[in-house]
Write an enzyme that holds these catalytic residues in place. Structure first.
Site, PDB file in Angstrom:
ATOM      1  N   PHE A 149      40.580  68.510  22.824  1.00  0.00           N
ATOM      2  CA  PHE A 149      41.646  67.530  22.581  1.00  0.00           C
ATOM      3  C   PHE A 149      41.261  66.177  23.177  1.00  0.00           C
ATOM      4  O   PHE A 149      42.117  65.413  23.613  1.00  0.00           O
ATOM      5  CB  PHE A 149      42.974  68.029  23.170  1.00  0.00           C
ATOM      6  CG  PHE A 149      43.405  69.364  22.620  1.00  0.00           C
ATOM      7  CD1 PHE A 149      43.987  69.458  21.365  1.00  0.00           C
ATOM      8  CD2 PHE A 149      43.192  70.534  23.330  1.00  0.00           C
ATOM      9  CE1 PHE A 149      44.365  70.690  20.840  1.00  0.00           C
ATOM     10  CE2 PHE A 149      43.567  71.775  22.819  1.00  0.00           C
ATOM     11  CZ  PHE A 149      44.158  71.850  21.565  1.00  0.00           C
ATOM     12  N   ARG A 151      40.197  62.396  23.717  1.00  0.00           N
ATOM     13  CA  ARG A 151      40.367  61.114  23.022  1.00  0.00           C
ATOM     14  C   ARG A 151      39.125  60.277  23.256  1.00  0.00           C
ATOM     15  O   ARG A 151      38.639  60.217  24.399  1.00  0.00           O
ATOM     16  CB  ARG A 151      41.551  60.329  23.602  1.00  0.00           C
ATOM     17  CG  ARG A 151      42.895  60.849  23.211  1.00  0.00           C
ATOM     18  CD  ARG A 151      43.958  60.251  24.098  1.00  0.00           C
ATOM     19  NE  ARG A 151      43.762  60.656  25.494  1.00  0.00           N
ATOM     20  CZ  ARG A 151      44.501  60.221  26.510  1.00  0.00           C
ATOM     21  NH1 ARG A 151      45.451  59.343  26.309  1.00  0.00           N
ATOM     22  NH2 ARG A 151      44.270  60.630  27.742  1.00  0.00           N
ATOM     23  N   GLU A 152      38.640  59.622  22.231  1.00  0.00           N
ATOM     24  CA  GLU A 152      37.508  58.718  22.433  1.00  0.00           C
ATOM     25  C   GLU A 152      37.956  57.609  23.380  1.00  0.00           C
ATOM     26  O   GLU A 152      39.084  57.135  23.302  1.00  0.00           O
ATOM     27  CB  GLU A 152      37.054  58.123  21.097  1.00  0.00           C
ATOM     28  CG  GLU A 152      36.421  59.162  20.221  1.00  0.00           C
ATOM     29  CD  GLU A 152      35.720  58.559  19.008  1.00  0.00           C
ATOM     30  OE1 GLU A 152      35.382  57.371  19.030  1.00  0.00           O
ATOM     31  OE2 GLU A 152      35.535  59.312  18.051  1.00  0.00           O
ATOM     32  N   LEU A 247      53.706  55.712  19.594  1.00  0.00           N
ATOM     33  CA  LEU A 247      54.787  55.044  18.853  1.00  0.00           C
ATOM     34  C   LEU A 247      54.473  53.567  18.663  1.00  0.00           C
ATOM     35  O   LEU A 247      55.364  52.776  18.404  1.00  0.00           O
ATOM     36  CB  LEU A 247      56.122  55.201  19.599  1.00  0.00           C
ATOM     37  CG  LEU A 247      56.841  56.549  19.450  1.00  0.00           C
ATOM     38  CD1 LEU A 247      58.183  56.525  20.174  1.00  0.00           C
ATOM     39  CD2 LEU A 247      57.064  56.904  17.971  1.00  0.00           C
ATOM     40  N   GLY A 250      50.945  49.558  13.952  1.00  0.00           N
ATOM     41  CA  GLY A 250      49.650  48.903  13.797  1.00  0.00           C
ATOM     42  C   GLY A 250      49.198  48.924  12.353  1.00  0.00           C
ATOM     43  O   GLY A 250      50.002  49.138  11.442  1.00  0.00           O
ATOM     44  N   CYS A 257      39.016  61.720  13.446  1.00  0.00           N
ATOM     45  CA  CYS A 257      39.828  62.950  13.547  1.00  0.00           C
ATOM     46  C   CYS A 257      41.118  62.935  12.736  1.00  0.00           C
ATOM     47  O   CYS A 257      41.306  63.796  11.869  1.00  0.00           O
ATOM     48  CB  CYS A 257      40.148  63.217  15.007  1.00  0.00           C
ATOM     49  SG  CYS A 257      38.667  63.323  16.001  1.00  0.00           S
ATOM     50  N   ARG A 324      34.365  54.589  12.470  1.00  0.00           N
ATOM     51  CA  ARG A 324      34.666  55.534  11.387  1.00  0.00           C
ATOM     52  C   ARG A 324      36.142  55.467  11.005  1.00  0.00           C
ATOM     53  O   ARG A 324      37.005  55.508  11.874  1.00  0.00           O
ATOM     54  CB  ARG A 324      34.289  56.959  11.812  1.00  0.00           C
ATOM     55  CG  ARG A 324      32.788  57.194  11.792  1.00  0.00           C
ATOM     56  CD  ARG A 324      32.439  58.557  12.298  1.00  0.00           C
ATOM     57  NE  ARG A 324      32.668  58.678  13.736  1.00  0.00           N
ATOM     58  CZ  ARG A 324      32.482  59.798  14.430  1.00  0.00           C
ATOM     59  NH1 ARG A 324      32.092  60.897  13.828  1.00  0.00           N
ATOM     60  NH2 ARG A 324      32.700  59.822  15.723  1.00  0.00           N
TER      61      ARG A 324
HETATM   62  C1  UGA Z   1      42.490  62.103  18.604  1.00  0.00           C
HETATM   63  C2  UGA Z   1      43.443  62.902  19.505  1.00  0.00           C
HETATM   64  O1  UGA Z   1      44.267  62.017  20.261  1.00  0.00           O
HETATM   65  C3  UGA Z   1      42.646  63.801  20.449  1.00  0.00           C
HETATM   66  O2  UGA Z   1      43.549  64.610  21.198  1.00  0.00           O
HETATM   67  C4  UGA Z   1      41.725  64.705  19.630  1.00  0.00           C
HETATM   68  O3  UGA Z   1      40.922  65.508  20.452  1.00  0.00           O
HETATM   69  C5  UGA Z   1      40.809  63.846  18.768  1.00  0.00           C
HETATM   70  O4  UGA Z   1      41.618  63.012  17.916  1.00  0.00           O
HETATM   71  C6  UGA Z   1      39.937  64.768  17.968  1.00  0.00           C
HETATM   72  O5  UGA Z   1      40.476  65.490  17.117  1.00  0.00           O
HETATM   73  O6  UGA Z   1      38.763  64.899  18.277  1.00  0.00           O
HETATM   74  P1  UGA Z   1      41.027  59.873  18.892  1.00  0.00           P
HETATM   75  O7  UGA Z   1      40.606  60.072  17.470  1.00  0.00           O
HETATM   76  O8  UGA Z   1      40.011  59.520  19.921  1.00  0.00           O
HETATM   77  O9  UGA Z   1      41.739  61.217  19.443  1.00  0.00           O
HETATM   78  O10 UGA Z   1      42.069  58.711  18.841  1.00  0.00           O
HETATM   79  P2  UGA Z   1      43.591  58.439  19.306  1.00  0.00           P
HETATM   80  O11 UGA Z   1      43.597  57.795  20.618  1.00  0.00           O
HETATM   81  O12 UGA Z   1      44.404  59.651  19.130  1.00  0.00           O
HETATM   82  O13 UGA Z   1      44.006  57.358  18.206  1.00  0.00           O
HETATM   83  C7  UGA Z   1      43.948  57.658  16.797  1.00  0.00           C
HETATM   84  C8  UGA Z   1      44.356  56.458  15.969  1.00  0.00           C
HETATM   85  O14 UGA Z   1      45.763  56.237  16.065  1.00  0.00           O
HETATM   86  C9  UGA Z   1      43.698  55.143  16.366  1.00  0.00           C
HETATM   87  O15 UGA Z   1      43.341  54.441  15.193  1.00  0.00           O
HETATM   88  C10 UGA Z   1      44.793  54.417  17.126  1.00  0.00           C
HETATM   89  O16 UGA Z   1      44.657  53.014  17.120  1.00  0.00           O
HETATM   90  C11 UGA Z   1      46.007  54.873  16.338  1.00  0.00           C
HETATM   91  N1  UGA Z   1      47.266  54.763  17.122  1.00  0.00           N
HETATM   92  C12 UGA Z   1      47.447  55.567  18.208  1.00  0.00           C
HETATM   93  C13 UGA Z   1      48.240  53.872  16.718  1.00  0.00           C
HETATM   94  O17 UGA Z   1      48.100  53.137  15.721  1.00  0.00           O
HETATM   95  N2  UGA Z   1      49.413  53.827  17.434  1.00  0.00           N
HETATM   96  C14 UGA Z   1      49.632  54.610  18.515  1.00  0.00           C
HETATM   97  O18 UGA Z   1      50.724  54.514  19.121  1.00  0.00           O
HETATM   98  C15 UGA Z   1      48.621  55.500  18.918  1.00  0.00           C
END
Ligand code: UGA
Length: 424
Positions: A149, A151-152, A247, A250, A257, A324
């Site tokens: 789980f 996060r990058e 929440l 954007g 992912c 990506r």
């Molecule tokens: C996500 C999950 O959060 C991890 O738990 C999981 O392990 C990972 O995918 C995976 O499957 O390997 P990640 O892809 O690194 O992690 O990115 P997030 O931080 O979750 O953000 C995802 C996207 O949502 C980004 O484009 C971010 O900018 C966007 N986002 C996130 C929003 O637009 N608003 C938010 O409030 C939160």
């Protein structure tokens, strides 16, 4: 413990370094010679906070070592963590070809008692398929599902401080061994079936993606009604049953992912004869979100052909150089298709990966110079601290589309900008 990790990509490398930090001796198999050479000389092939220094530290003590042949890893480890990529296949589901071929090659060399740990995100039923595949070549080998789980940008922290550890397996001894590998981590351990473990990963990502789309829908509603929803979402998130994470409106979610995993879950449901309406809607909202950034520019600049547009941010989110499925790249691509003259800047991502690259500036101010409009597409903290007076002087026009709601609208407006946010 002696642990093996197959694949030194994002998940594999963070896992290997994390396991070494927990005191295990970790052998890593990486078949790409260039990447292998880089790792053996202590350089991280990916940008991730804290990763390279731990790589150097644990390589120096011998706790971490890298091999081009996976069988060299097998010789050294009784637990082998599989962290190979599962890209989106033609049917929408994760393609497990890399895992299948690696295990097919390794299985004849596996000793009885070997525990294979599946960390990659895989379709439901993969554990059972891999158990059968290995069973054709070796006996006494068990397969345990242990999704990640991470996060990058926060991956090392997430590895060492997870909210939960999920272990799916049918053999108590193997499940206990995997739990022992994480014994020094203070987190609840959920022991469940392999299928449930596989589904937990998809359900978690689909839920988070749905939350982001929900926030985007409320922001879009705010735009339609001329309301600032910033306070609305903040107050919604203060409800302890809801919480404030994921929440932020954007330009849509991106990365390797959420887009892939939501599509995979929809396909999994389709195959099971169930229509996953809610997740499909979240995907639809996400697909349209970059268009909203373009419409906001259109509203203030009209036709975008030959307009000079600065885009701050290329990465799919802050604190990573990963582009990506980046919504920023989707915005840049659409702008270029419309004939706009785009100059982009990102503190870490060096390009968009598009066939034709936009102009890439060395600095945020450089990108903004002579621009008719500025789009903030990635939520890098530095953008919130930008000297708006200087940006205003450098730009030819005065439009800011703040697709990440980074700036204070009052400050931006008092500096002479025509400020447009998402639902603000
Ligand atoms: C996500 C999950 O959060 C991890 O738990 C999981 O392990 C990972 O995918 C995976 O499957 O390997 P990640 O892809 O690194 O992690 O990115 P997030 O931080 O979750 O953000 C995802 C996207 O949502 C980004 O484009 C971010 O900018 C966007 N986002 C996130 C929003 O637009 N608003 C938010 O409030 C939160």
């Amino acid at each position: 413990m002696d642990v093996g990790v197959i694949g030194a990509g994002y998940v594999g490398l963070v896992t290997a370094v994390g396991l070494a930090s927990l005191g295990h001796r970790v052998s890593v198999g990486e078949r790409d010679p260039e990447r292998l050479e880089q790792l053996q000389s202590g350089r991280s092939p990916i940008f991730e906070d804290g990763l390279e220094s731990l790589l150097v530290e644990h390589s120096a003590t011998g706790a971490l070592s890298f091999y081009g042949d996976n069988n060299d890893v097998l010789k050294r480890a009784g637990i082998v963590v599989i962290a190979l990529p599962t890209p989106q296949g033609t049917d929408g589901q994760a393609d497990t070809t890399f895992i299948t071929s690696a295990l097919e090659a390794m299985a004849p060399h596996m000793e009885p008692g070997t525990v294979v740990v599946l960390k990659s995100t895989v379709p439901i039923g993969t554990n059972a398929r891999m158990t059968a595949l290995i069973g054709d070549h070796a006996s006494g080998v068990t397969v345990v599902s242990n999704p990640e789980f991470l996060r990058e940008g926060r991956a090392i922290h997430d590895f060492l401080h997870p909210d939960r550890i999920v272990i799916g397996g049918s053999h108590t001894d193997s499940v206990e061994l995997v739990a022992k590998m994480y014994a020094d981590i203070d987190a609840p351990i959920v022991v469940t079936s392999p299928e449930a473990a596989e589904l937990i990963k998809y359900a978690s990502n689909a839920y988070l993606a749905t939350r982001v789309s929900f926030a985007n829908e409320i922001a879009n509603l705010g735009d339609a009604m001329g309301l600032d929803v910033h306070d609305v979402l903040e107050a919604v998130g203060l409800d302890s049953r809801i919480g404030s994470h994921f929440l932020r409106p954007g330009p849509g979610y991106g990365g390797s992912c959420f887009p892939k995993d939501t599509a995979a879950l929809v396909s999994i449901a389709d195959n099971a004869g169930y229509d996953l309406t809610l997740v499909k809607a979240a995907m639809e909202v996400n697909a349209r979100q970059p268009d909203r950034v373009i419409s906001k520019l259109n509203e203030h600049l009209g036709d975008l052909a030959d307009k000079k547009i600065a885009v701050w941010g290329i990465a799919f989110k802050a604190d990573t150089d990963d582009v990506r499925e980046s919504p920023a790249v989707r915005v840049i691509s659409q702008l270029m298709t419309l004939g706009a003259d785009v100059t982009a800047f990102d503190p870490h991502a060096s390009g968009t990966g598009l066939d034709i690259e936009p102009e890439i500036a060395e600095t945020a101010l450089g990108a903004a110079t002579n621009a008719d409009a500025l789009v903030i597409a990635t939520e890098w903290a530095d953008f919130a601290d930008a000297d708006l007076e200087m940006v205003r002087v450098a730009m030819a026009g005065n439009v800011i589309v703040d697709a990440r709601n980074m700036l204070d609208p009052k400050v931006a407006r008092s500096t002479g900008f025509h400020y447009v946010g998402m639902g603000r």
